[in-house]
Scaffold this motif. Structure first.
Motif, mmCIF file in Angstrom:
data_model
loop_
_atom_site.group_PDB
_atom_site.id
_atom_site.type_symbol
_atom_site.label_atom_id
_atom_site.label_comp_id
_atom_site.label_asym_id
_atom_site.label_seq_id
_atom_site.Cartn_x
_atom_site.Cartn_y
_atom_site.Cartn_z
ATOM 1 N N VAL C 114 0.821 -1.208 0.000
ATOM 2 C CA VAL C 114 0.000 0.000 0.000
ATOM 3 C C VAL C 114 0.859 1.264 0.000
ATOM 4 O O VAL C 114 0.341 2.360 -0.092
ATOM 5 C CB VAL C 114 -1.004 0.046 1.176
ATOM 6 C CG1 VAL C 114 -1.987 -1.094 1.063
ATOM 7 C CG2 VAL C 114 -0.282 0.030 2.495
ATOM 8 N N ASN C 115 2.173 1.089 0.091
ATOM 9 C CA ASN C 115 3.054 2.242 -0.082
ATOM 10 C C ASN C 115 3.716 2.250 -1.446
ATOM 11 O O ASN C 115 4.566 3.067 -1.728
ATOM 12 C CB ASN C 115 4.108 2.267 1.021
ATOM 13 C CG ASN C 115 3.473 2.624 2.347
ATOM 14 O OD1 ASN C 115 2.653 3.529 2.415
ATOM 15 N ND2 ASN C 115 3.819 1.871 3.382
ATOM 16 N N SER C 116 3.316 1.302 -2.283
ATOM 17 C CA SER C 116 3.889 1.209 -3.622
ATOM 18 C C SER C 116 3.148 2.168 -4.556
ATOM 19 O O SER C 116 2.148 2.771 -4.160
ATOM 20 C CB SER C 116 3.763 -0.229 -4.124
ATOM 21 O OG SER C 116 2.407 -0.501 -4.390
ATOM 22 N N PRO C 117 3.619 2.300 -5.794
ATOM 23 C CA PRO C 117 2.946 3.203 -6.739
ATOM 24 C C PRO C 117 1.482 2.831 -6.987
ATOM 25 O O PRO C 117 0.675 3.684 -7.327
ATOM 26 C CB PRO C 117 3.759 3.040 -8.019
ATOM 27 C CG PRO C 117 5.088 2.537 -7.582
ATOM 28 C CD PRO C 117 4.859 1.748 -6.337
ATOM 29 N N LEU C 118 1.171 1.546 -6.833
ATOM 30 C CA LEU C 118 -0.210 1.131 -7.089
ATOM 31 C C LEU C 118 -1.073 1.309 -5.845
ATOM 32 O O LEU C 118 -2.092 0.641 -5.674
ATOM 33 C CB LEU C 118 -0.239 -0.344 -7.511
ATOM 34 C CG LEU C 118 0.211 -0.620 -8.937
ATOM 35 C CD1 LEU C 118 0.337 -2.110 -9.177
ATOM 36 C CD2 LEU C 118 -0.753 -0.003 -9.929
ATOM 37 N N ARG C 119 -0.638 2.181 -4.977
ATOM 38 C CA ARG C 119 -1.233 2.373 -3.676
ATOM 39 C C ARG C 119 -2.763 2.266 -3.644
ATOM 40 O O ARG C 119 -3.327 1.405 -2.993
ATOM 41 C CB ARG C 119 -0.806 3.760 -3.174
ATOM 42 C CG ARG C 119 -1.357 4.074 -1.853
ATOM 43 C CD ARG C 119 -0.849 5.384 -1.335
ATOM 44 N NE ARG C 119 -1.169 5.432 0.068
ATOM 45 C CZ ARG C 119 -2.383 5.655 0.520
ATOM 46 N NH1 ARG C 119 -3.360 5.869 -0.316
ATOM 47 N NH2 ARG C 119 -2.632 5.649 1.812
ATOM 48 N N SER C 120 -3.416 3.137 -4.394
ATOM 49 C CA SER C 120 -4.861 3.220 -4.183
ATOM 50 C C SER C 120 -5.572 1.969 -4.708
ATOM 51 O O SER C 120 -6.569 1.539 -4.145
ATOM 52 C CB SER C 120 -5.418 4.485 -4.824
ATOM 53 O OG SER C 120 -4.966 4.600 -6.147
ATOM 54 N N GLU C 121 -5.045 1.396 -5.790
ATOM 55 C CA GLU C 121 -5.655 0.162 -6.303
ATOM 56 C C GLU C 121 -5.563 -0.938 -5.251
ATOM 57 O O GLU C 121 -6.539 -1.625 -4.950
ATOM 58 C CB GLU C 121 -4.954 -0.313 -7.583
ATOM 59 C CG GLU C 121 -5.335 0.436 -8.845
ATOM 60 C CD GLU C 121 -4.699 1.810 -8.918
ATOM 61 O OE1 GLU C 121 -3.784 2.081 -8.105
ATOM 62 O OE2 GLU C 121 -5.113 2.623 -9.758
ATOM 63 N N ARG C 419 -14.554 7.239 -5.717
ATOM 64 C CA ARG C 419 -14.723 8.643 -5.360
ATOM 65 C C ARG C 419 -13.508 9.454 -5.763
ATOM 66 O O ARG C 419 -13.590 10.550 -6.276
ATOM 67 C CB ARG C 419 -14.878 8.758 -3.843
ATOM 68 C CG ARG C 419 -16.309 8.811 -3.383
ATOM 69 C CD ARG C 419 -16.308 9.157 -1.906
ATOM 70 N NE ARG C 419 -17.478 8.635 -1.248
ATOM 71 C CZ ARG C 419 -17.487 8.157 -0.006
ATOM 72 N NH1 ARG C 419 -16.360 8.105 0.682
ATOM 73 N NH2 ARG C 419 -18.583 7.722 0.528
ATOM 74 N N GLU C 420 -12.348 8.830 -5.519
ATOM 75 C CA GLU C 420 -11.100 9.530 -5.747
ATOM 76 C C GLU C 420 -10.768 9.621 -7.233
ATOM 77 O O GLU C 420 -10.248 10.607 -7.707
ATOM 78 C CB GLU C 420 -9.998 8.761 -5.021
ATOM 79 C CG GLU C 420 -8.778 9.570 -4.658
ATOM 80 C CD GLU C 420 -7.814 8.703 -3.860
ATOM 81 O OE1 GLU C 420 -6.665 8.570 -4.287
ATOM 82 O OE2 GLU C 420 -8.252 8.109 -2.836
ATOM 83 N N HIS C 421 -11.093 8.542 -7.964
ATOM 84 C CA HIS C 421 -10.567 8.433 -9.321
ATOM 85 C C HIS C 421 -11.544 8.767 -10.440
ATOM 86 O O HIS C 421 -11.129 8.976 -11.566
ATOM 87 C CB HIS C 421 -10.001 7.029 -9.555
ATOM 88 C CG HIS C 421 -8.707 6.814 -8.845
ATOM 89 N ND1 HIS C 421 -8.647 6.562 -7.494
ATOM 90 C CD2 HIS C 421 -7.416 6.863 -9.274
ATOM 91 C CE1 HIS C 421 -7.390 6.426 -7.128
ATOM 92 N NE2 HIS C 421 -6.616 6.619 -8.181
#
Lengths: 232, 374, 505
Positions: C114-121, C419-421
């Motif tokens: 969850v700290n990687s670039p794909l965090r939100s996914e 919501r975010e994307h």
């Protein structure tokens, strides 16, 4: 004319191979006896014809029509009736209702009921009683009456004399003989003298196969030809 | 017997705890020894007084009438379940959801059509329009569900049919929850506007000399009697009813008599769902029940109790058991209101009836061993 | 019997179950099968009876019991015969070890991902650690349900009684309402006591209920469960509003570990738990709870697994397959059922206790209600009925879907992601009847997980009746732990073998 043609049927219960290539044919207005020891596949043959336990291989043809893929109720509606082992009357329905249910339309039911009472006068007294309260002999009479009420072209009868007192067996035999006048019978019967007496021809089953057949005139119940395969 | 033993032990434990409590209270921060009793404020004297009061004719009549009304409701919610189980051996967990949907749908029809000026008889008329519509809609829903989802499972162990209807319950309840919330209603509380559509003489008590008779109770009793009569006539006076009874006893034999039992399954499932829905319409006017999503579970469990106590799959048994459970509920409700302050008293008694009947007579009051699939 | 689901006199317990095949592989099925076959034949020419083949098919479990010599499982014993013990041990527990390793690393993996670039996914998809704690304790409850219902075939619709007992005993002790047990009684001790109380209840309920079978058993247990539920809901001893259940406020965190030894104890709970730093790794309270609850659950799993694989467990399976036959061979099936029920009640209470220890509160509705049993049933069916480990995966699936499709707010799930994307334009687009896309996702992805779970469950019942693990087992032809190494083992273990043999010399 051939009414029913069973050709090389193989039937399984789960993985158990019960019928291993049974063939037999029944002509219109014949009486055929299917004989053999317990558990050799006689009942299964009847269930296979009705498509209650459809065969995996082989065919069942009734009046020239292949029955494969038909539901049991469709097979029955083509004119095949069943008087099963242990009678299987509806114990919580009244005697009259047991007969009525076998008649496709309510309009003909009254006539069928009258008919049944003529053939089996004993039943009339109990018309409104729950069938479960009848004695074994009376229940067998009711099962016969129900089987006959459907006015089928072919009647599959399974062990009609099983577990009955001799006096009642005689009455059942009379009823079957009377039925044979009007319809074709395929009869599974342990009582060999009775079977040979009623039937025109016989098929002898052992281990899921027909091992002998012929005219009932050719054999007598004591014959070694039959006894070998019948005594336990 | 074992259960009695359990109760005895439980009582023993409680009394032991009560005896110990003064000693232990300080150490454990207990508020007061009285808090330890299950039924606070109940003494033998009070119970005796309550019994004398209970036995007064006016009160007995009151309880009897309430009991009849409750009986009518219990029979209504259980009849469809019994028909389905008797014929198909399917213990339908979605039954309560059908009732709940019926309650909302019936409420919707009445709320939309009844205005403040609609007269009493017109409201009753609209109620029956609602009953017909709900019966139709739920019968179609039931039929569709049977054909599409339950039919593929008949060749498998009956457990899977239980599981499937359980899953259906989740879906149906949640769908209703979503829809109801979209219209701004609170899914877990009763739909008040639906209560408002009752005609005045049903919402009120009718005065008969010394006793007050709630109009709603009379209406429910009449409705229940008519429904039971209709189902009974269908089962015993029509050819289709004969087929249903025959199929319940021996489906295979019935099939061999040329009857398409699968189609009968569909019809009976539809019928059962329809009756469940109608029961919902009746409950929608009753403040004790009311239209809400939890109504599904609230009706499913008593329906199970009635069906099991009567003997799975027997219509007569269901009617008798419905009356038994209704009467016991009414009696226990009176005792709860007047003598014993344990809120769950009526409910716990109903489930105890289930347990005791299953211990003493597992096939139910009218069941026949070996019939009805088990 | 194509038409009627249950027209015969046989009870549900005798019905064929799809998982039969996978399960009988547990024991010495080769010997068992042959023996069973012979016996059915010998039983007389009654082969034409429809039930005969069910009998023949459903053997397995029993035969190995009558021939205890074959206990270890012939096939794998033969296959492993050439291996020295450490290699064999590793091999037999390869899958177990793999799963445990993964679970042990999951908090770290989660933090990394969850700290990687794909965090939100990944945030949307991966179950949170807190969710995993719930998966553990409820998974244990579902496994205990499977232990009795999946293995003996008796559906216990009142199983929540034991879960509730576990939860309530822990909370009542912690609020000082149980005489002789002070609030600070070590949690582990209370867990065991709760388990024992559940055993008492199981014996009392079971002694009455096991005289019944099929639907009747399900209904009497449902009845008992509801009696207890209604009682607890009105039991004002627990507090002034018993419907709200019990909550613990004063007591410190419930510690798991060696009782009375502070250094060997770690407290659980999100607010009251311990934090820990080992080798520069900082573990939050939730992560400590994850490991400690997980530890107890894993121990309980192995205990149940041992029992299932013991002669006792094989009798349980035999009861499921054909109880009359098990009785005919001479087993007192009633005692075995009662024993299995007591064991399953014990572990259910442990699960309930863990639940209460972590959440510090429980209500009649989330501990005793029959729908709690329903949730366990859901997990058991999705994971694989009669597979023991399956219900844990089933619960993971269940919670995963729940979190993904319904959790609002703090991080996880699809709703915050969308919501975010999604752009304002998309969100504002009008769908049917004035509802916007935003309105639709807020409605359907917020708190309505039961809809999706229910639908998925229906699909499982229709198309994957053996559940996740059951289906995999059917594919592999036996339990994963046995078959996977067997298959992979054709290549890999040879090296292992040489390595270990080298060490031995």
């Amino acid at each position: 004319m051939t009414l029913l043609d069973v050709e090389n049927v193989h039937t399984y219960y789960g993985e158990s191979h019960i019928l291993e290539g049974v063939s037999l044919s029944v002509a219109a207005s014949e009486v055929i006896a299917l004989i053999g020891r317990n558990g050799v596949g006689k009942t299964t043959t009847l269930r296979t014809i009705l498509q209650l336990t459809p065969p995996r291989e082989g065919s069942v043809t009734f009046r020239g029509e292949d029955l494969q893929g038909l539901a049991t109720n469709e097979v029955a509606r083509r004119g095949i009736g069943w008087i099963p082992e242990e009678r299987r009357i509806y114990s919580q329905l009244s005697v009259a209702e047991n007969v009525r249910i076998a008649v496709p339309s309510d309009r003909d039911a009254d006539a069928a009921l009258k008919n049944a009472y003529e053939t089996f006068p004993d039943l009339e007294r109990f018309g409104d009683r729950d069938a479960g309260t009848l004695s074994g002999g009376q229940q067998q009479m009711l099962a016969l009456a129900r089987g006959l009420a459907g006015e089928n072209d072919l009647l599959l009868v399974d062990e009609p004399s099983e577990g009955l007192a001799p006096r009642i067996v005689a009455a059942v035999a009379d009823a079957l003989a009377a039925a044979a006048e009007e319809t074709t019978l395929l009869l599974v019967e342990q009582n060999l003298p009775l079977a040979l007496d009623l039937a025109d021809r016989f098929y002898l089953l052992d281990n899921g196969q027909v091992i002998d057949s012929g005219d009932t005139d050719e054999v007598r119940a004591e014959d070694e030809r039959l006894r070998r395969h019948l005594s336990a | 017997m074992t259960f009695l033993l359990t109760v005895t032990i439980a009582t023993e434990v409680v009394s032991l705890v009560s005896e110990l409590s003064p000693l232990l209270a300080s150490g454990f921060g207990l508020r007061s020894p009285a808090a330890l009793a299950f039924f606070p404020d109940v003494t033998l004297v009070a119970l005796g007084d309550a019994l004398a009061s209970f036995l007064q004719p006016v009160n007995l009549f009151d309880v009897f009438l309430n009991g009849l009304a409750k009986s009518a409701l219990y029979v209504m919610i259980a009849v469809g379940l019994t028909l389905i189980f008797g014929l198909m051996g399917v213990l339908n967990f979605a039954h309560g959801s059908f009732t709940m949907i019926g309650a909302y749908l019936g409420g919707l029809i009445l709320v939309l059509t009844v205005t403040g000026t609609t007269g009493g008889l017109a409201r009753i008329g609209l109620f029956f329009v609602g009953v017909l519509v709900v019966f139709g809609v739920l019968a179609v829903l039931g039929g569709v569900l049977e054909i599409s989802l339950i039919r593929p499972l008949y060749d498998r162990s009956p457990v899977y049919q239980i599981l499937l209807t359980f899953g259906l319950t989740l879906v149906l309840d949640e769908l209703v929850r979503i829809i109801v919330s979209l219209y701004g209603l609170q899914p877990i509380s009763d739909w008040q506007n639906a209560f408002g559509t009752r005609p005045a003489f049903i919402a009120r008590s009718l005065d008969f000399g010394p006793v007050d008779v709630p109009g709603l109770a009379l209406f429910q009793i009449a409705f229940g009697v008519v429904t039971v009569g209709a189902v009974w006539a269908f089962l015993t006076r029509t050819r289709y009813g004969l087929i249903v009874r025959a199929g319940s006893e021996d489906a295979e034999m019935t099939e061999a008599l040329g009857i398409d039992v699968r189609r009968v399954f569909t019809v009976v499932f539809a019928l059962g769902a329809g009756i469940a829905g109608v029961a919902g319409v009746l409950l929608m006017w009753d403040p004790v029940w009311g239209a809400s999503v939890p109504l599904a579970a609230e009706t499913l469990l008593p329906a199970f109790v009635v069906v099991i106590v009567g003997g799975l799959g027997t219509f007569r048994g269901t009617v008798v058991a419905g009356i038994l459970v209704g009467m016991v509920d009414a009696v226990m409700t009176w005792w709860f209101q007047n003598a014993i302050s344990f809120t769950g008293l009526p409910q716990i008694t109903i489930f105890l009836i289930l347990v005791i009947v299953l211990i003493a007579r597992p096939q139910g009051l009218f069941g026949v061993e070996g019939v009805g699939g088990h | 019997m194509a038409i009627s689901p249950g027209s015969g006199p046989e009870t549900t317990t005798n019905d064929d179950r799809p998982e039969t095949d996978s399960e009988t592989d547990d024991g010495a099925e080769t010997d068992g099968r042959t023996g069973a076959g012979d016996e059915t034949e010998a039983e007389g020419g009654a082969g034409a009876e429809p039930s005969a083949d069910t009998r023949a098919e459903s053997e397995g479990g029993l035969e190995s019991e009558t021939a205890p010599a074959a206990e270890t499982g012939t096939r794998s014993a033969r296959a492993d015969g050439t291996l020295v013990w450490p290699a064999r041990y590793v091999r037999e527990h390869l899958v177990h070890s793999g799963v445990l390793l993964f679970l042990a690393l999951y908090p770290g993996i989660y933090t990394l991902l969850v700290n990687s670039p794909l965090r939100s996914e990944l945030l949307a998809v991966l179950p949170e650690i807190e969710t995993m704690v719930a998966v553990f304790y409820f998974g244990l409850f579902a496994m205990s349900f499977d232990f009795i219902s999946g293995y003996t075939g008796y559906l216990d619709f009142g199983h929540a009684v034991f879960y509730g007992i576990g939860a309530y005993v822990v909370l009542l002790v912690a609020t000082g309402k149980v005489p002789l047990l002070p609030a600070e009684t070590p949690f582990v001790l209370v867990l065991v006591l709760a388990g024992l109380l559940a055993v008492v209840f199981a014996v009392l309920i079971g002694a009455v209920s096991f005289r019944l079978t099929g639907v009747y058993f399900a209904m009497i247990t449902l009845g008992f469960g509801q009696v207890v539920y209604v009682f607890v809901r009105g039991w004002d001893y627990v507090g002034s509003n018993p419907r709200d259940g019990i909550a613990v406020s004063e007591r410190s965190g419930f510690e798991i570990g060696v009782p009375f030894v502070d250094s060997l104890d770690l407290a659980i709970g999100q607010l009251t738990g311990d934090e820990l730093s080992v080798l520069a790794i900082e573990l939050s309270t939730t992560e400590v709870s994850y490991y400690m609850v997980g530890l107890v659950v894993v121990i309980c799993y192995f205990a149940m697994q041992r029992i299932i694989h013991s002669p006792f467990g094989r009798v349980m399976i035999a009861i499921r397959e054909n109880e009359q036959r098990a009785a005919a061979i001479g087993y007192n099936t009633f005692r075995y059922k009662l024993g299995a029920f007591a064991i399953s009640g014990f572990f259910a209470a442990i699960a309930g206790g863990l639940f209460a220890g972590f959440r510090r509160t429980a209500t009649p509705d989330n501990a005793f209600f029959f729908l709690v049993t329903g949730d366990a049933l859901l997990a058991a069916i999705i994971g694989g009925f009669g597979t023991l480990a399956g219900p844990l995966y089933g619960r993971l699936f269940d919670e995963g879907v729940r979190e993904f499709l319904s959790k609002a707010g703090e991080g996880g799930g699809l709703l915050p992601y969308l919501r975010e994307h999604l752009s304002e334009a998309v969100l504002g687009t009008e769908l049917l009847g004035g509802m916007t896309v935003q309105g639709a996702i807020e409605t359907f992805l917020n708190g309505h997980a039961s809809l999706y779970i229910g639908a998925l469950f229906v699909l499982f019942v229709l198309f994957v009746p053996d559940g996740l693990l059951g289906t995999i087992r059917a594919r592999l032809g036996g339990p994963v732990g046995k078959c996977l190494p067997d298959r992979a083992g054709e290549y890999v273990p040879e090296r292992f073998e040489r390595y270990w043999k080298g060490l031995e010399r």
